[in-house]
Design a protein around this motif. Structure first.
Motif, short mmCIF file in Angstrom:
data_model
loop_
_atom_site.label_atom_id
_atom_site.label_comp_id
_atom_site.label_asym_id
_atom_site.label_seq_id
_atom_site.Cartn_x
_atom_site.Cartn_y
_atom_site.Cartn_z
N ASP A 77 -14.61 -0.79 7.10
CA ASP A 77 -14.02 -1.97 7.72
C ASP A 77 -12.60 -1.64 8.18
OD1 ASP A 77 -13.96 -4.97 8.19
OD2 ASP A 77 -12.26 -4.72 6.79
N LYS A 78 -12.30 -1.94 9.42
CA LYS A 78 -11.00 -1.56 10.00
C LYS A 78 -9.84 -2.26 9.30
CE LYS A 78 -13.26 0.92 12.84
NZ LYS A 78 -14.27 1.51 12.01
N LYS A 79 -10.06 -3.48 8.90
CA LYS A 79 -9.00 -4.21 8.19
C LYS A 79 -8.71 -3.54 6.84
CE LYS A 79 -7.99 -9.03 7.07
NZ LYS A 79 -8.54 -10.39 7.09
N LEU A 80 -9.75 -3.11 6.15
CA LEU A 80 -9.58 -2.40 4.88
C LEU A 80 -8.91 -1.05 5.12
CD1 LEU A 80 -10.01 -1.98 1.86
CD2 LEU A 80 -12.34 -1.20 2.39
N LEU A 81 -9.31 -0.38 6.17
CA LEU A 81 -8.72 0.92 6.49
C LEU A 81 -7.21 0.80 6.71
CD1 LEU A 81 -9.34 3.89 6.99
CD2 LEU A 81 -9.81 3.31 9.37
N HIS A 82 -6.78 -0.22 7.43
CA HIS A 82 -5.34 -0.42 7.66
C HIS A 82 -4.63 -0.83 6.37
CE1 HIS A 82 -5.38 0.45 11.85
NE2 HIS A 82 -6.28 -0.49 12.12
N LEU A 83 -5.31 -1.56 5.52
CA LEU A 83 -4.73 -1.93 4.23
C LEU A 83 -4.48 -0.67 3.40
CD1 LEU A 83 -4.11 -4.64 2.70
CD2 LEU A 83 -6.31 -4.32 1.57
N ILE A 84 -5.45 0.23 3.38
CA ILE A 84 -5.31 1.50 2.65
C ILE A 84 -4.20 2.35 3.27
CG2 ILE A 84 -6.47 3.69 2.16
CD1 ILE A 84 -9.08 2.02 1.98
N GLU A 85 -4.20 2.45 4.58
CA GLU A 85 -3.17 3.26 5.25
C GLU A 85 -1.77 2.71 4.97
OE1 GLU A 85 -5.71 4.80 9.13
OE2 GLU A 85 -4.72 2.86 9.21
N TYR A 131 1.55 -1.55 9.43
CA TYR A 131 1.80 -2.99 9.28
C TYR A 131 1.38 -3.72 10.56
CZ TYR A 131 4.25 -7.42 8.73
OH TYR A 131 4.55 -8.75 8.65
N LYS A 132 1.83 -3.19 11.70
CA LYS A 132 1.50 -3.83 12.98
C LYS A 132 -0.01 -3.80 13.24
CE LYS A 132 5.98 -2.83 15.05
NZ LYS A 132 6.73 -1.90 15.92
N ASP A 133 -0.64 -2.66 12.93
CA ASP A 133 -2.09 -2.55 13.11
C ASP A 133 -2.83 -3.57 12.24
OD1 ASP A 133 -1.74 -0.46 14.90
OD2 ASP A 133 -2.17 1.11 13.40
N ALA A 134 -2.41 -3.69 10.99
CA ALA A 134 -3.07 -4.62 10.06
C ALA A 134 -2.89 -6.07 10.50
CB ALA A 134 -2.53 -4.42 8.64
N ILE A 135 -1.69 -6.43 10.89
CA ILE A 135 -1.42 -7.79 11.35
C ILE A 135 -2.25 -8.07 12.61
CG2 ILE A 135 0.35 -9.28 12.39
CD1 ILE A 135 0.62 -9.10 9.36
N HIS A 136 -2.33 -7.10 13.50
CA HIS A 136 -3.11 -7.27 14.73
C HIS A 136 -4.59 -7.57 14.43
CE1 HIS A 136 -4.33 -6.67 18.89
NE2 HIS A 136 -5.26 -5.83 18.47
N THR A 185 -3.00 -10.70 6.47
CA THR A 185 -1.90 -11.64 6.22
C THR A 185 -0.68 -10.90 5.68
OG1 THR A 185 -2.52 -12.12 3.92
CG2 THR A 185 -3.57 -13.46 5.67
N GLN A 186 0.47 -11.45 5.96
CA GLN A 186 1.71 -10.88 5.44
C GLN A 186 1.71 -10.93 3.92
OE1 GLN A 186 5.00 -12.92 7.27
NE2 GLN A 186 4.74 -11.85 9.22
N GLN A 187 1.18 -12.00 3.36
CA GLN A 187 1.16 -12.15 1.90
C GLN A 187 0.41 -10.98 1.24
OE1 GLN A 187 -1.20 -15.40 0.31
NE2 GLN A 187 0.33 -15.72 -1.30
N ARG A 188 -0.73 -10.62 1.79
CA ARG A 188 -1.50 -9.51 1.21
C ARG A 188 -0.78 -8.18 1.40
NH1 ARG A 188 -7.19 -9.27 0.65
NH2 ARG A 188 -7.29 -7.68 2.29
#
Length: 145
Positions: A31-39, A56-61, A65-68
């Motif tokens: 999952d791309k969202k998980l991948l950016h979280l890990i990165e 950060y920018k990739d994950a927000i895009h 969430t900022q909180q996570r």
């Protein structure tokens, strides 16, 4: 936080390998969202400001969430992450720790090599000096004996 990776000091070809790995992961089923979280988490650990900003920018895009993102340093105790996300974050941190330990070992081995090389070099210089001093103390015809 001490920066562990300086992009300017990386060996030639390092970024090529990193980019190829990123391309592979981006085309995988992760999952791309998980991948950016890990990165983003690994970038926090490594203290890379450039990477933190990028991930950060990739994950927000992608809707993170900022909180996570702000809570990532305390992810084990945080209620904001699923068990699957926590497992992935644990794996990423363990992998990063393994690499850090490996780099520490290689650095130590390299330092030991340099120390031994310097000791040998000093011993060779000392031996050469002693030989020169001994030869200076001998009469000119001492080699004929």
């Amino acid at each position: 936080m001490e920066q562990r990776i300086s992009l300017m000091d990386t060996p030639k070809g390092f970024m090529d390998g990193l980019m190829k790995t990123g391309q592979f992961l981006n085309t995988s089923v992760i999952d791309k969202k998980l991948l950016h979280l890990i990165e983003f988490r690994v970038s926090q650990i490594n203290g890379c400001a450039f990477c933190l900003d990028m991930h950060y920018k990739d994950a927000i895009h992608l809707g993170e969430t900022q909180q996570r993102l702000y809570s990532l340093p305390s992810w084990p105790e945080s209620p904001f992450y699923t068990d699957s996300e926590k497992a992935a974050l644990r794996f990423a941190e363990e992998a990063d720790d393994q690499l850090r330990d490996r780099r520490r070992y290689l650095r130590s081995a390299h330092e030991t090599f340099l120390e031994r090389r310097d000791l040998r070099s000093r011993a060779q210089r000392r031996d050469a000096q002693l030989l020169e001093q001994a030869q200076q103390g001998l009469p000119d015809n001492a080699g004929d004996l």
